[in-house]
Design a protein around this motif. Structure first.
Motif, PDB file in Angstrom:
ATOM      1  N   UNK A 208       0.827  -1.214   0.000  1.00  0.00           N
ATOM      2  CA  UNK A 208       0.000   0.000   0.000  1.00  0.00           C
ATOM      3  C   UNK A 208       0.861   1.265   0.000  1.00  0.00           C
ATOM      4  N   UNK A 209       1.875   1.316   0.886  1.00  0.00           N
ATOM      5  CA  UNK A 209       2.714   2.515   0.972  1.00  0.00           C
ATOM      6  C   UNK A 209       3.414   2.810  -0.342  1.00  0.00           C
ATOM      7  N   UNK A 210       3.853   1.734  -1.016  1.00  0.00           N
ATOM      8  CA  UNK A 210       4.511   1.920  -2.312  1.00  0.00           C
ATOM      9  C   UNK A 210       3.529   2.475  -3.340  1.00  0.00           C
ATOM     10  N   UNK A 211       2.288   1.965  -3.333  1.00  0.00           N
ATOM     11  CA  UNK A 211       1.277   2.455  -4.268  1.00  0.00           C
ATOM     12  C   UNK A 211       0.909   3.907  -3.971  1.00  0.00           C
ATOM     13  N   UNK A 212       0.904   4.252  -2.684  1.00  0.00           N
ATOM     14  CA  UNK A 212       0.549   5.618  -2.281  1.00  0.00           C
ATOM     15  C   UNK A 212       1.568   6.648  -2.747  1.00  0.00           C
ATOM     16  N   UNK A 213       2.764   6.201  -3.107  1.00  0.00           N
ATOM     17  CA  UNK A 213       3.806   7.136  -3.532  1.00  0.00           C
ATOM     18  C   UNK A 213       3.343   7.969  -4.728  1.00  0.00           C
ATOM     19  N   UNK A 214       2.429   7.409  -5.515  1.00  0.00           N
ATOM     20  CA  UNK A 214       1.914   8.138  -6.669  1.00  0.00           C
ATOM     21  C   UNK A 214       1.173   9.409  -6.295  1.00  0.00           C
ATOM     22  N   UNK A 215       0.746   9.524  -5.019  1.00  0.00           N
ATOM     23  CA  UNK A 215       0.041  10.726  -4.582  1.00  0.00           C
ATOM     24  C   UNK A 215       0.971  11.934  -4.472  1.00  0.00           C
ATOM     25  N   UNK A 229      -4.534  20.137 -20.411  1.00  0.00           N
ATOM     26  CA  UNK A 229      -4.308  19.717 -19.029  1.00  0.00           C
ATOM     27  C   UNK A 229      -4.963  18.354 -18.773  1.00  0.00           C
ATOM     28  N   UNK A 230      -4.297  17.514 -18.000  1.00  0.00           N
ATOM     29  CA  UNK A 230      -4.804  16.173 -17.649  1.00  0.00           C
ATOM     30  C   UNK A 230      -4.568  15.914 -16.172  1.00  0.00           C
ATOM     31  N   UNK A 231      -5.472  15.109 -15.577  1.00  0.00           N
ATOM     32  CA  UNK A 231      -5.267  14.669 -14.194  1.00  0.00           C
ATOM     33  C   UNK A 231      -4.190  13.589 -14.189  1.00  0.00           C
ATOM     34  N   UNK A 232      -3.180  13.795 -13.368  1.00  0.00           N
ATOM     35  CA  UNK A 232      -2.043  12.875 -13.329  1.00  0.00           C
ATOM     36  C   UNK A 232      -2.261  11.831 -12.231  1.00  0.00           C
ATOM     37  N   UNK A 233      -3.189  10.885 -12.460  1.00  0.00           N
ATOM     38  CA  UNK A 233      -3.490   9.836 -11.467  1.00  0.00           C
ATOM     39  C   UNK A 233      -2.781   8.548 -11.861  1.00  0.00           C
ATOM     40  N   UNK A 234      -1.850   8.116 -11.043  1.00  0.00           N
ATOM     41  CA  UNK A 234      -1.059   6.925 -11.360  1.00  0.00           C
ATOM     42  C   UNK A 234      -1.956   5.676 -11.394  1.00  0.00           C
ATOM     43  N   UNK A 235      -1.579   4.720 -12.240  1.00  0.00           N
ATOM     44  CA  UNK A 235      -2.346   3.482 -12.362  1.00  0.00           C
ATOM     45  C   UNK A 235      -2.391   2.746 -11.025  1.00  0.00           C
ATOM     46  N   UNK A 236      -1.295   2.800 -10.256  1.00  0.00           N
ATOM     47  CA  UNK A 236      -1.238   2.109  -8.961  1.00  0.00           C
ATOM     48  C   UNK A 236      -2.273   2.666  -7.978  1.00  0.00           C
ATOM     49  N   UNK A 237      -2.505   3.987  -8.066  1.00  0.00           N
ATOM     50  CA  UNK A 237      -3.496   4.603  -7.173  1.00  0.00           C
ATOM     51  C   UNK A 237      -4.894   4.104  -7.509  1.00  0.00           C
ATOM     52  N   UNK A 238      -5.194   4.085  -8.816  1.00  0.00           N
ATOM     53  CA  UNK A 238      -6.532   3.613  -9.238  1.00  0.00           C
ATOM     54  C   UNK A 238      -6.744   2.163  -8.826  1.00  0.00           C
ATOM     55  N   UNK A 239      -5.710   1.339  -8.985  1.00  0.00           N
ATOM     56  CA  UNK A 239      -5.844  -0.080  -8.619  1.00  0.00           C
ATOM     57  C   UNK A 239      -5.972  -0.249  -7.112  1.00  0.00           C
ATOM     58  N   UNK A 240      -5.245   0.565  -6.346  1.00  0.00           N
ATOM     59  CA  UNK A 240      -5.352   0.509  -4.887  1.00  0.00           C
ATOM     60  C   UNK A 240      -6.777   0.826  -4.444  1.00  0.00           C
ATOM     61  N   UNK A 241      -7.380   1.830  -5.074  1.00  0.00           N
ATOM     62  CA  UNK A 241      -8.754   2.211  -4.732  1.00  0.00           C
ATOM     63  C   UNK A 241      -9.727   1.080  -5.079  1.00  0.00           C
ATOM     64  N   UNK A 242      -9.541   0.471  -6.240  1.00  0.00           N
ATOM     65  CA  UNK A 242     -10.426  -0.641  -6.652  1.00  0.00           C
ATOM     66  C   UNK A 242     -10.298  -1.825  -5.702  1.00  0.00           C
ATOM     67  N   UNK A 243      -9.051  -2.176  -5.367  1.00  0.00           N
ATOM     68  CA  UNK A 243      -8.839  -3.305  -4.453  1.00  0.00           C
ATOM     69  C   UNK A 243      -9.491  -3.022  -3.097  1.00  0.00           C
ATOM     70  N   UNK A 244      -9.316  -1.804  -2.600  1.00  0.00           N
ATOM     71  CA  UNK A 244      -9.871  -1.449  -1.289  1.00  0.00           C
ATOM     72  C   UNK A 244     -11.386  -1.566  -1.296  1.00  0.00           C
ATOM     73  N   UNK A 245     -12.019  -1.039  -2.337  1.00  0.00           N
ATOM     74  CA  UNK A 245     -13.483  -1.132  -2.452  1.00  0.00           C
ATOM     75  C   UNK A 245     -13.950  -2.587  -2.454  1.00  0.00           C
ATOM     76  N   UNK A 246     -13.313  -3.385  -3.313  1.00  0.00           N
ATOM     77  CA  UNK A 246     -13.747  -4.784  -3.471  1.00  0.00           C
ATOM     78  C   UNK A 246     -13.523  -5.594  -2.201  1.00  0.00           C
ATOM     79  N   UNK A 247     -12.372  -5.409  -1.560  1.00  0.00           N
ATOM     80  CA  UNK A 247     -12.073  -6.173  -0.351  1.00  0.00           C
ATOM     81  C   UNK A 247     -13.000  -5.777   0.799  1.00  0.00           C
TER      82      UNK A 247
END
Length: 262
Positions: A208-215, A229-247
């Motif tokens: 989790x901490x490694x994925x959070x580095x994208x913030x 202009x684009x939102x710079x949201x790392x793929x790891x952040x999006x996946x972390x959010x999906x995993x958290x929701x599902x779990x």
């Protein structure tokens, strides 16, 4: 002595009418007609001096015995095409509710042992499936990798756990030598599957901490080709959010750091 046997058979006929088993309708109709025929007899059942009752009662029992033979054949054929232990137990329970005569109950009890033996083979199948797929668990539609792996493990666990709960209710079955061997195999496989889920969950929690580095990255960036202009949201952040929701939907403990990102 004969009348209680006759009345018990009639009561069983009435109870069966409320429980339907597909394909059994013709046999149940035959059963009903046998009982109805006896109800229409024109004499007093308690008049022991009338010999007609004994003759009719003998014929009644012969018809019931013939019907029970047909029922046993139907029961045997019903189990031949069932490959799932859970389906077999469900079918057995239906029969046990509607078939109360001693001769049929003994046949059903023997089926319970056959199902338990097949369950032992089912355990071996689950063991082979686990060993084959554990390195790369099957993907689940719309589920991220960690969630999909845990869902796969829990599906295997349900396949062996739910039948075992029902088998454990039969104390006579659990006391046999063969059952102790099957229970030992079950415990070994169940422990392996639980450890698999635990390792996946632990590895994800540590990442989790490694994925959070994208913030820490810049939130808004300009695209080099068109300067938009684009939102710079790392793929790891999006996946972390999906995993958290599902779990969380699966009632799995999620670290506070993941909840905060969500």
């Amino acid at each position: 002595d004969k009348l209680p046997d006759l009345f018990t058979t009639g009561q069983q006929c009435a109870s069966r009418a409320g429980h339907r088993v597909e394909g059994m309708e013709a046999l149940m109709n035959t059963f009903q007609s046998i009982v109805d025929d006896f109800r229409k007899k024109p004499y007093e059942l308690l008049d022991y001096q009338k010999g007609q009752f004994d003759r009719d009662f003998l014929e009644f029992n012969a018809n019931i015995h013939e019907l029970e033979s047909s029922l046993q054949g139907f029961i045997n054929s019903s189990f031949e095409n069932i490959t799932s232990t859970e389906q077999a137990l469900t079918m057995l329970k239906k029969f046990q509710v509607i078939l109360q005569r001693d001769s049929l109950k003994e046949d059903l009890d023997s089926k319970f042992m056959v199902i338990f033996h097949n369950y032992g083979l089912d355990l071996e199948t689950v063991q082979r499936l686990y060993e084959k797929q554990k390195a790369s668990p099957p993907t689940v539609r719309n589920a991220p990798p960690v969630t999909a792996s845990i869902m796969w493990a829990r599906q295997l666990m349900r396949r062996i756990e739910e039948p075992m709960i029902k088998f454990q209710m039969n104390k006579n079955l659990m006391s046999t030598k063969e059952s102790k061997k099957i229970v030992k195999t079950y415990n070994r496989i169940a422990r392996t599957i639980v450890e698999f889920e635990t390792l996946w969950h632990l590895a994800w929690s540590r990442s989790i901490d490694q994925s959070k580095a994208g913030l820490q990255a810049t939130l808004i960036i300009r695209h080099p080709s068109n300067n938009e202009r684009h939102v710079n949201c790392a793929r790891e952040i999006r996946q972390l959010i999906r995993e958290t929701k599902c779990l969380m939907r699966m009632d799995i403990e999620v670290p506070e750091s993941a909840r905060m990102v969500l």
